[in-house]
Design a protein around this motif. Sequence first.
Motif, PDB file in Angstrom:
ATOM      1  N   ASP A 107       0.803  -1.230   0.000  1.00 43.46           N
ATOM      2  CA  ASP A 107       0.000   0.000   0.000  1.00 43.46           C
ATOM      3  C   ASP A 107       0.836   1.281   0.000  1.00 43.46           C
ATOM      4  O   ASP A 107       0.550   2.206  -0.781  1.00 43.46           O
ATOM      5  CB  ASP A 107      -0.952   0.005   1.200  1.00 43.46           C
ATOM      6  CG  ASP A 107      -2.098  -0.993   1.034  1.00 43.46           C
ATOM      7  OD1 ASP A 107      -2.317  -1.464  -0.104  1.00 43.46           O
ATOM      8  OD2 ASP A 107      -2.766  -1.297   2.028  1.00 43.46           O
ATOM      9  N   ARG A 110       2.336   1.741  -3.404  1.00 41.54           N
ATOM     10  CA  ARG A 110       1.294   2.076  -4.382  1.00 41.54           C
ATOM     11  C   ARG A 110       0.910   3.542  -4.275  1.00 41.54           C
ATOM     12  O   ARG A 110       0.696   4.226  -5.291  1.00 41.54           O
ATOM     13  CB  ARG A 110       0.075   1.173  -4.172  1.00 41.54           C
ATOM     14  CG  ARG A 110      -0.912   1.202  -5.340  1.00 41.54           C
ATOM     15  CD  ARG A 110      -2.095   0.273  -5.090  1.00 41.54           C
ATOM     16  NE  ARG A 110      -1.649  -1.082  -4.879  1.00 41.54           N
ATOM     17  CZ  ARG A 110      -1.972  -1.828  -3.829  1.00 41.54           C
ATOM     18  NH1 ARG A 110      -2.738  -1.335  -2.873  1.00 41.54           N
ATOM     19  NH2 ARG A 110      -1.522  -3.066  -3.740  1.00 41.54           N
ATOM     20  N   GLN A 127     -10.113  -4.536  -2.980  1.00 44.29           N
ATOM     21  CA  GLN A 127      -8.827  -3.850  -3.050  1.00 44.29           C
ATOM     22  C   GLN A 127      -8.478  -3.529  -4.497  1.00 44.29           C
ATOM     23  O   GLN A 127      -8.043  -2.418  -4.830  1.00 44.29           O
ATOM     24  CB  GLN A 127      -7.726  -4.715  -2.432  1.00 44.29           C
ATOM     25  CG  GLN A 127      -6.352  -4.045  -2.437  1.00 44.29           C
ATOM     26  CD  GLN A 127      -5.212  -5.024  -2.232  1.00 44.29           C
ATOM     27  OE1 GLN A 127      -5.256  -6.139  -2.753  1.00 44.29           O
ATOM     28  NE2 GLN A 127      -4.198  -4.597  -1.468  1.00 44.29           N
ATOM     29  N   ALA A 166      -8.058   0.329  -6.192  1.00 40.61           N
ATOM     30  CA  ALA A 166      -6.785   0.748  -6.774  1.00 40.61           C
ATOM     31  C   ALA A 166      -6.919   1.037  -8.261  1.00 40.61           C
ATOM     32  O   ALA A 166      -6.378   2.028  -8.765  1.00 40.61           O
ATOM     33  CB  ALA A 166      -5.724  -0.326  -6.532  1.00 40.61           C
TER      34      ALA A 166
END
Length: 306
Positions: free
Chosen positions: A139, A142, A175, A179
């Motif tokens: 995370d 990202r 998730q 994203a």
Amino acid sequence: MNGTASIGECMLELSGTGTGDWKLNHAGDTFNVNWALRALLPADKPTDYVSAFGDDPFSTQQLDFFAASNIGTAASPRIPGARPGLYAITLTGAERSFTYWRGDSAARRLADDLDLLSKSLQNKELIYFSGITLAILEDPARANLFEAIRTARKAGSLIAFDPNYRPRLWTSEEQAQRAIAEAVRLSDIALPTFPDEQALFGDENPEATAERLAALGLNEIVVKNGEEPALVIADGRKELLPALHVASPVDTTGAGDSFNGGYLAARILGKTPFEAALCGHRVAATVVQVRGALAPFEALQKAFAG
């Protein structure tokens, strides 16, 4: 601004030769796009592959392969003790399945250092990344990737994104959905594949995929659909452009990636989205006639020229 940057993971690729032996290559979804861009763009437009690399012999071999192909790596870090991921292609006819060994690959750390990543993306005409790029990152990394892309876009870079959904790389559908939606909002061009979008978002047809992406603010969308026509939406127009039929495909690995590379090269060179999609189809039809994901530059160039 000049040149392109593709962000992601280039892996070691083991592909069957048809005789029981295996051939070692270098490939990965965003690298396959980068390969096509390098083949199709003029030599004075640099193509950088932005990732992270190890210091083992295979990483050195990979970087030597890049250099020999005139592909740069910008400010990508080289991480002591790290190594590249590996995958093997198993074919049933021309259809492929993959086995991966990538859990500790160096590329998972490509966005750990925001300053280095941002430096790699400076002054690029085009930046390309994918859902696989997102999926291999933790995370915080990202978030760094999104920040670097956001900054580059504000500075004038064109951003292209392929959601390229691979369920095994994500901890949950939710998730992946979050994203990928964030990546779409940061992009100027989306290059999704309909079966992937249907699997993740439940889209009924390519038109539904395009409408969902348009609602996120995109004005240039190409929905790929294997051998079916690609749906292109741009400049207030919508058009279905048929793929090229290949009577005896050898290996479909990298077909969608090569379409993306042909499409983006054509757009950089001033072709309309509709003309670019036809270029993408020709490049993809060439790639499925060779084993592995990378066709020779000369073959790609001939297909691109029509």
